[in-house]
Design a protein around this motif. Sequence first.
Motif, short mmCIF file in Angstrom:
data_model
loop_
_atom_site.label_atom_id
_atom_site.label_comp_id
_atom_site.label_asym_id
_atom_site.label_seq_id
_atom_site.Cartn_x
_atom_site.Cartn_y
_atom_site.Cartn_z
N VAL A 33 -33.16 11.56 -67.46
CA VAL A 33 -34.15 12.59 -67.18
C VAL A 33 -34.08 13.78 -68.15
CG1 VAL A 33 -34.38 12.03 -64.73
CG2 VAL A 33 -32.60 13.62 -65.46
N LEU A 34 -33.04 13.84 -68.98
CA LEU A 34 -32.87 14.98 -69.90
C LEU A 34 -32.88 14.47 -71.34
CD1 LEU A 34 -29.93 16.81 -68.07
CD2 LEU A 34 -32.35 17.45 -68.03
N GLU A 35 -33.68 15.11 -72.20
CA GLU A 35 -33.77 14.62 -73.58
C GLU A 35 -32.59 15.02 -74.44
OE1 GLU A 35 -37.33 15.32 -75.76
OE2 GLU A 35 -38.58 14.60 -74.09
N ARG A 36 -31.98 16.17 -74.17
CA ARG A 36 -30.94 16.66 -75.08
C ARG A 36 -29.57 16.06 -74.82
NH1 ARG A 36 -35.09 18.42 -76.58
NH2 ARG A 36 -35.95 20.49 -76.28
N ALA A 37 -29.38 15.56 -73.60
CA ALA A 37 -28.07 14.98 -73.28
C ALA A 37 -28.03 13.53 -73.74
CB ALA A 37 -27.82 15.07 -71.78
N ASP A 38 -26.81 13.00 -73.97
CA ASP A 38 -26.69 11.59 -74.35
C ASP A 38 -27.01 10.68 -73.16
OD1 ASP A 38 -25.95 12.13 -77.00
OD2 ASP A 38 -23.89 12.57 -76.37
N GLY A 39 -26.70 11.16 -71.97
CA GLY A 39 -27.02 10.41 -70.77
C GLY A 39 -27.26 11.38 -69.64
N GLU A 44 -31.63 12.81 -55.63
CA GLU A 44 -31.96 13.51 -54.38
C GLU A 44 -31.36 12.70 -53.25
OE1 GLU A 44 -36.12 15.77 -55.63
OE2 GLU A 44 -36.12 14.43 -53.89
N TRP A 45 -30.61 13.38 -52.42
CA TRP A 45 -29.86 12.69 -51.37
C TRP A 45 -29.99 13.57 -50.13
CZ3 TRP A 45 -24.87 9.61 -52.60
CH2 TRP A 45 -24.25 9.17 -51.42
N GLY A 46 -30.92 13.21 -49.24
CA GLY A 46 -31.24 14.12 -48.16
C GLY A 46 -31.72 15.42 -48.79
N GLY A 47 -31.15 16.55 -48.37
CA GLY A 47 -31.53 17.83 -48.94
C GLY A 47 -30.76 18.21 -50.20
N ASN A 48 -29.92 17.31 -50.70
CA ASN A 48 -29.18 17.61 -51.93
C ASN A 48 -30.03 17.28 -53.16
OD1 ASN A 48 -26.60 18.28 -50.72
ND2 ASN A 48 -26.39 16.10 -50.26
N LYS A 49 -29.99 18.16 -54.15
CA LYS A 49 -30.64 17.89 -55.44
C LYS A 49 -29.62 18.13 -56.53
CE LYS A 49 -35.18 18.93 -53.70
NZ LYS A 49 -36.46 19.61 -53.82
N VAL A 50 -29.34 17.08 -57.29
CA VAL A 50 -28.19 17.08 -58.20
C VAL A 50 -28.60 16.52 -59.56
CG1 VAL A 50 -25.92 16.05 -58.57
CG2 VAL A 50 -26.58 16.77 -56.28
N LEU A 51 -28.20 17.24 -60.61
CA LEU A 51 -28.51 16.81 -61.97
C LEU A 51 -27.20 16.60 -62.72
CD1 LEU A 51 -31.04 16.44 -63.72
CD2 LEU A 51 -30.98 18.89 -64.16
N ALA A 52 -27.05 15.43 -63.35
CA ALA A 52 -25.83 15.16 -64.13
C ALA A 52 -26.21 14.93 -65.59
CB ALA A 52 -25.11 13.93 -63.58
N ALA A 53 -25.41 15.48 -66.50
CA ALA A 53 -25.62 15.30 -67.93
C ALA A 53 -24.30 14.92 -68.58
CB ALA A 53 -26.16 16.58 -68.55
N VAL A 54 -24.38 14.00 -69.54
CA VAL A 54 -23.18 13.53 -70.23
C VAL A 54 -23.36 13.70 -71.74
CG1 VAL A 54 -21.93 11.41 -70.85
CG2 VAL A 54 -22.48 11.87 -68.45
N TYR A 55 -22.31 14.17 -72.40
CA TYR A 55 -22.26 14.24 -73.85
C TYR A 55 -21.07 13.45 -74.35
CZ TYR A 55 -25.40 18.23 -73.53
OH TYR A 55 -26.47 19.05 -73.27
#
Length: 241
Positions: A33-39, A44-55
């Motif tokens: 979902v992110l262009e600048r990250a390598d991965g 979305e998990w119930g009311g949780n919203k979480v974004l992970a980025a890997v370099y």
Amino acid sequence: MGMKSDIELIKDGKRLDGRGVNDLRPITIKAGVLERADGSCYVEWGGNKVLAAVYGPQECLPKHIASPHRAVLTYRYNMAPFSVEDRKRPGPDRRSIEISKISKEALERVVLLEKFPNTMIKVFVEILQADAGTRCAALTAASVALADAGIPMRDLVTACAAGKIGGEIVLDLGKKEDNFGEADVPVAILPHTKEIVLMQMDGQLTPEEYRKALDLSIDGCTKVYELQKKALRERYVEGVD
Ligand code: UDP
């Protein structure tokens, strides 16, 4: 956890949000979902919203932490100030440092670090909205982001909590259940071998209840794993670069 309350958390086998004892909250997982990250990965998990980025793997900085035998893996779990009801003071605190440490140790069990000596692999997880179970959602997102970055792994890491509310063992506690329930047991496994790579407990359980909660959270992980694979498959079908 364990706060006294008059709220009836479970009635006729139904929970506050209508779930049964063995049900997960609705979960959606999207990889890349992110262009600048390598991965990257968004969960979305119930009311949780979480974004992970890997370099990475990339040059190891500062150099003195580099290893000639393996890549150094870093993990930063961070809650946005607006992610919780009372504003979260920005920056690391005891809780986020603890979560980052154990999540890093869980991922070190799957990433083939020995293939990339003298480098580092950095994992960032931002909790945009928190509603209990964020460490599990974060780790689930992080391992999809690592796979999305093309980093070789023995397996994915899949996480899910179980716990005890109103005297019953249930899967995947929501916020009120976490606040007013008796116990919360977050677990992360490698889905192929069922090896446990993270296991914690907040509250109190008998050994029998604990075993039941552990089995239930492993069932939950198995369902989450299917969604992780689906997200990675969709990433390739869509053919995003
Ligand atoms: N929470 C909060 N402020 C904080 C930390 C946590 O409001 O500084 C809330 C948040 O909704 C979180 C929940 O409490 O998801 C449960 O936190 P816990 O430490 O059990 O971790 P989690 O269940 O999110 O892995």
